[in-house]
Each structure stands twice: as C-alpha cells, then as structure tokens.
Motif scaffolding. Sequence first.
Motif, short mmCIF file in Angstrom:
data_model
loop_
_atom_site.label_atom_id
_atom_site.label_comp_id
_atom_site.label_asym_id
_atom_site.label_seq_id
_atom_site.Cartn_x
_atom_site.Cartn_y
_atom_site.Cartn_z
N THR A 79 0.83 -1.21 0.00
CA THR A 79 0.00 0.00 0.00
C THR A 79 0.86 1.26 0.00
OG1 THR A 79 -1.84 -1.10 1.11
CG2 THR A 79 -1.74 1.29 1.28
N ALA A 80 1.81 1.34 0.92
CA ALA A 80 2.67 2.53 1.01
C ALA A 80 3.58 2.64 -0.21
CB ALA A 80 3.51 2.48 2.28
N ALA A 81 4.14 1.53 -0.66
CA ALA A 81 5.07 1.57 -1.78
C ALA A 81 4.37 1.98 -3.07
CB ALA A 81 5.73 0.21 -1.96
N ALA A 82 3.20 1.42 -3.35
CA ALA A 82 2.49 1.73 -4.58
C ALA A 82 2.02 3.18 -4.61
CB ALA A 82 1.30 0.79 -4.76
N LEU A 108 3.18 1.86 -13.65
CA LEU A 108 2.89 1.00 -12.51
C LEU A 108 1.44 0.53 -12.55
CD1 LEU A 108 3.86 -0.11 -9.68
CD2 LEU A 108 2.76 1.90 -8.73
N VAL A 109 0.51 1.43 -12.85
CA VAL A 109 -0.91 1.07 -12.89
C VAL A 109 -1.15 0.01 -13.96
CG1 VAL A 109 -3.21 1.94 -13.41
CG2 VAL A 109 -1.68 3.27 -11.96
N ALA A 121 -5.85 -2.16 -4.75
CA ALA A 121 -6.49 -1.28 -3.77
C ALA A 121 -5.76 0.05 -3.58
CB ALA A 121 -6.63 -2.01 -2.43
N PRO A 122 -4.42 0.12 -3.57
CA PRO A 122 -3.77 1.42 -3.33
C PRO A 122 -3.80 2.37 -4.51
CG PRO A 122 -2.30 -0.44 -2.81
CD PRO A 122 -3.43 -0.97 -3.60
N LEU A 123 -4.26 1.93 -5.67
CA LEU A 123 -4.22 2.78 -6.86
C LEU A 123 -5.30 3.85 -6.79
CD1 LEU A 123 -3.63 0.08 -9.62
CD2 LEU A 123 -1.95 1.27 -8.19
N ASP A 124 -5.18 4.85 -7.66
CA ASP A 124 -6.15 5.94 -7.75
C ASP A 124 -6.92 5.84 -9.06
OD1 ASP A 124 -5.45 7.35 -5.33
OD2 ASP A 124 -3.61 7.95 -6.34
N TRP A 139 -11.50 2.76 -4.03
CA TRP A 139 -10.81 3.93 -4.59
C TRP A 139 -11.54 5.21 -4.22
CZ3 TRP A 139 -9.92 1.69 -10.20
CH2 TRP A 139 -8.90 0.75 -10.14
N SER A 140 -12.86 5.20 -4.26
CA SER A 140 -13.63 6.40 -3.92
C SER A 140 -13.46 6.76 -2.45
CB SER A 140 -15.11 6.18 -4.23
OG SER A 140 -15.32 5.97 -5.60
N ALA A 141 -13.42 5.74 -1.59
CA ALA A 141 -13.26 6.00 -0.15
C ALA A 141 -11.91 6.63 0.14
CB ALA A 141 -13.41 4.69 0.62
N GLN A 142 -10.85 6.14 -0.51
CA GLN A 142 -9.53 6.68 -0.20
C GLN A 142 -9.33 8.05 -0.85
OE1 GLN A 142 -7.14 3.50 -1.68
NE2 GLN A 142 -6.69 4.46 -3.64
N ARG A 143 -10.17 8.41 -1.85
CA ARG A 143 -10.07 9.73 -2.45
C ARG A 143 -10.36 10.82 -1.44
NH1 ARG A 143 -14.11 9.55 -6.37
NH2 ARG A 143 -12.76 8.19 -7.61
#
Length: 758
Positions: free
Chosen positions: A436-439, A447-448, A469-472, A503-507
């Motif tokens: 998660t942190a690295a991506a 990368l995506v 999961a860590p992607l945007d 993705w929406s939640a982490q935005r």
Amino acid sequence: MDDLSIEVRGVGQLRFPVPDQQARALRKIARPARYGHGQRTLLDRGVRDTWEVPRSRVRIDKRRWNRTLVPVLESVHDELGLAEGTRLEAELHSMLVYAPGQFFLPHQDSERHDEMVGSLVVTLPGSFTGGALVVEHRGKRVSYRGSKQALSFVAFYADCRHEVKPVRSGHRIVLTYNLLLRQISNAPTLPDAPPEIARELAHLLEQHFATPLRRWPGDREVAEPPSLLVYLLDHEYTERGLGWGRLKSHDARRAALLQQVARGVGCDAVLALAKVHEIWNATPSDDSWYGRRRRGSWSEWDDEEDEHDLGPDEDEYELEELVDQSVELECWMEAAATTARAVALSVGAHEVCATTASHELEPYESEYEGYMGNYGNTLDRWYRRAAVVLWPEAKAFAVRAKAEPAWALTRISARLRAGELAEARELTAALAPFWTAAARARQSSRLVAAALRVASRIDEPALARMLLAPLDTEALGRAHAAPLAALIERYGEPFFAELLDAWSAQRRHWSAPQVTHTDWVASLPRLCEALCARGPGGASAALALVQDSSRHLAATVARTLAVQAPSRRRQALDELAPSLAAVLQSAALLGATELRDEVVGFCRAQGDELVPCVVQTLRAATLAPELRGAGGLDVLASHCVDRLAARLARPPRDEGDWSIEPPGGCDCELCRVLAGFLTDPAARTFEWPLAQQRRRHIHATIDGAELPVRHQTRRRGSPYTLVLTKTEVLFEAERHERARDQADVAWLAAAWGSEEPR
C-alpha cells in the motif's frame, strides 16, 4: 613556475612574480565574478568581490604546463585517496584577480560536471598580503597562503566549505580548475582489508541481520530482524556524480570493504543517495538572533530571502538533543551499473549507521523555529549523503520491491509468462506487508498498467484486490483500457464495483499524485471510447467508472453550493462544468439513459444557483447535434432558458430598495440583529455598540458572505461602536448578474435554437 606560460589578450605574456602593473592591466579587462546559489547564478559583491578574466582571453601553453601539472595531479589523486584504475584531469574554470579589500565568503563549489570531484586552486607568484584560502571540512580548518617566488597548489573535494579572506595589499591572482575523475580501467579496485577486520565486519553484519527488533528495551513483543543496513558515507555526491569508481577518500575504502564482506556473508550491496532529515532541540547562541530562521525562512526584520546567505551559520545555534530523524533513499546503483535508478524507500533508524554522524557535517539546508509557547526551539537540518546499502540475498525481492514497485511487477509478470503461476502468487503475496505505502509513493501510468495486467492474470481475487487497492482512479487512462477490460472479464462486475468503492473511499483522504479528480473526469469520454472498443468487459468498466464519477460529482456540487462566499462558490461551480459535460457525454456514448436522466434530474433540482454552471456545461460539451438528446443536453438547455427567463421577468431593484438577503448558517442573537438590518429596505446605515469579540463575529460574517456592507469601528466610548453601511455594490452586482443572464439567453438561442424571452 618556468613551465607555466600564460598569455592574456590585451595584457600580454605574464611575468612571475606578477608585477603590479600587469595586475592592474588584468583588472581593466576583467569583469565582476558571479557565484552559484542553488540553480541561480548571482552577482553580489557582498558575497563575492573579485575580478574574473574571461577564459577566451587566457592562453596557456599546455605542453609545457603539463610537465608540472600532471605530476601534481598524480600526487593529488593519491593524497585524496581516489580509487585505482582512475586518474584526475584538470579543466580550467577561471582566472581570478583579487585586489585590495576583495574576498569570497564561505561557500561550497558546485559540481559542474558529472565527473567533477573537487577543485584545484593554483596561486601565481606575487607580492600580496592577506587573501588566505581557508578550507574547512568536518570541523578541521586549514589556511593556505601564496608565495612570492613559487606556484602554490591547493586541491580539495567539492563539498569542502572554503573562503578567501580579504586581500590587504597587492594582488592575489589564481587559476581555478575543476578536478575530473576519469576511469581508465573497467574495475577500479582497492586492496582487500586485513583478514581480522573483514572477519569482524562479517560477524557484525550477520549479527545485525539476525537480531530481532524490539521497540524499546525490555519489550516482550519481538518483530522480524532488520531487512537493511544503510551505511552513510562522509562526502557529498550528486546523482550524476555518483559512482563506485568516483567515491572519495575514506568513502572509497569503506565502500570497497563493505562490498568485499557482503559477498562473503550472502548479501547484496548497492550504492545510494540518501536524504537525511534531523530535528534537534536547539537554542540560539546569541540572543540577538532569537526568532530568526535561515535560508529563506521567517525573519522579524526582513520578509525577503537573504540571497547573501549561502548556507546557515550553524555556530548560531546550540544543539541539545536529537528529537527525530528520518532517512529516505532517493536513488541507487548496482556495482556494475553506470547510472543510478530512482527509488523511494524510507529507512528506519535501526537500519542506519555511520562512522561520521550527520550533525558533524554541513547541512545543505537548515531552518530554525523559535519558541512558540508549547513547541519550538527546534532546528531542522537536511543532508544528502551517499550510502552503501546492504541486505541479505534471501530478502532481495522484498527490499527491491519496496523501493521499486514497478520492478517487482515486472518480475512477477515474467513468472506468469513462463507459466510459473504458483511462484508468481508467492511473490505477489510477499508484497502485502508494504504494498500500500510503496504503490502510493511511486504511482505512475506504467505501474498502474503493470498492476492491472498482473492482477488480471494472477487468477486469485484476494491477491488482485491487494495489488489494486492502493491505486487511484485518477491514474487510469486510455493506455489501461485493455487490462481493465481483462480484469472485469476475469473477476466480474461485482469485483470491479467493490474496487471502485475502495478507490472512492480513499479519495477523501488524499489527493491523486498527478491530477485532480475533476481534471480526470474531463478526460473520461476518451477513456470510455477506448474501453468500449475492448468488448463487453470494457463497456462494463466504462459504465462503472462513469457511475462512480457521477456520484462523486453530485457530492462535490452539493458541497460547493454550501460555500458561503458567492465569488468562491461561482468560481468552484464553473470549474465543475467540464466534468459535468464529460459525464453526460460519456453517458451518451454508452447509451446509459438511466444514468443520464439521473444527472439531468439532479441539475434541474438545484434551482437557479446551478444554472450558470449548467450553461458553462453546455458551452463545454462537444457532442454532435444528433447525440445531444442522448446526453440530455437539450433538456438542460431548455431548463436554463426557462429559469433565466423567469429571472429576467422580475422587475429591476428600485433605487431606494437597500434590502439584502442575509447569509445562512448562524442563528445567534447577533446574526438575527444583523439580518434585521440587512432585510430592511429603508435602512442603509446601522450604528451598533459591541464588545471586541462580538464585533469580530460580525466582521467575519460580513466578509465571509461577501455582503455589500462596509463595516468600520468608531473607537470612542465603551464599548466601541460598529458602524455598518450598505454600499452601491448591491446595485452594481445585480446589474452585472442581469447582463450575464441576458448574454446566456442570447447564446442559448443561437447555439441551441431556444427562443429568447421578450
């Protein structure tokens, strides 16, 4: 000095010792010398006051000069401790003339060339006093003076701070050279360390990688042993100048020793650049400096950056206790590599060691925070240090993957192509603790794309979800259409819907690294076209993305409409228009009538406040006329005409009507009194005795809502009187708004065939 033959155009052949008459002639053809400060080249005689003779005027007989210069460079090479298989070359940089009173404040030389490691100063024979060259490194200071009868050579590494003291009499004339380190054999080597030292170091390395970590002494919970050892070197290097064969002095010997021992204990070793940040409790040495910060920081006397400040004067502060330290690797290179690769890897304090502590070196930036009540009296210092980084071969994949996520995905893809599914899954699972942190730190289009391809081929939903999961959402583009379509075909629409929700939640918690969501939505129609070309899976992905964008856009519009300041609210709504147009265009391309009707209904339900934004949406839409209905644009155009017509049908404000709609959001006693004044059409001024805190509340309310009311305080009596006055801006704003509505109606009639109201 007989080997140095210098001819200067306009002056002639120089004689040694240089006579005063020639020195004055050199000054006449010279120009004031500049100096480098970061990425800028500055001219400031308060920092550097000397004359520079243009190199185009200087001609040196190199064949004669090399008889002396080459042996000097060989000696300098050895005394600087540079690696075998390399040689030093000297590149003339400038000819300088210091007249009485001239000087150069303490500074470091910029590494002007990839292979530059230091500087050489050749002082010509002459009769002068003062002008000593003072070189400093790690607390040691050495002063060098010239000679009347001989050449003087001084060589030092580029990261050594040095200065030229003021000349008292005569002229100090020097040649300055860049020292370049050239590799003359493929493998510059240093002799192996004595066996007893190598054995001891090997034992320490093995012990380091075998000792479990504890958070504090006596902690019963034991974590895994460290994965890294980062040994910080002493000298400064740039990314371009980094190289195993270009290490300086003790750095070269220590790095060679670590390489030698690492091979024997099963460790990999790379050369890296590390950014070190330390925070110290500190106090000014002199109370007169209290509250001042260096390097473009705050000063109670000067708001501008002090360009004279080539670096913080560390003597001004007393370091007391190290509060915090962070180390981040920014790039590294393998033993056989010639260039460094960018990485991003944070290193724990338990994984770092150094022979020379950072606080004994000169930071490249420093910032002091004075005492602020419950915090402050701290000194932040930043360093860039080279480092030898080691890790056990068994942990090589995890360490490299943490620093270079795209590299890890490339390795997993290779296993998948080879049909080694079990091995690929094992490597993917190894990423879980840090992925998660690295991506997030290294997210890019490459990368995506790699993550989507691996996730769709790994055929394991849990691993695919972990990778993605860590992607945007904002990182998705046309280049990702194929792997997105493959992802849905592999795992189905519910899997992708769940991923979009994540993705929406982490935005809500952080911004995308390269583009805002609003900007990304504006490009959504192009992505939808690319996805639809990939078949049913792509069309499903496109619809899910448009639905997610629609929900996000509706929430953003609702938040924007709640902004109190009209100008900020209008600007923010106008900025949303391209996104709204993109969502409707995408719905038309996909034939998503239900989604289209939902968006159109939402826009119509917001009333007059959203009409200017909808008009801007219609201006931004690029759908062909036959698709306007599919996008709901014709319905929105008709809606705007109706709303604008109703607004224009209202009679203009009477000249004597000073009523103002009060702002919402607060129902306190003060705001109710203010609302009474605002809504009174006959009241233009209001005098209101109020205490300071109550006045502040009214000031904030008026300014926050941008009301056309001037508010001033009459400072007589107790409490002071707040004087409120309605201004002509009230009428000007309504005239401007009416003219804008008329212009919008005229454009709608021309562009959409809607009738203008009479």
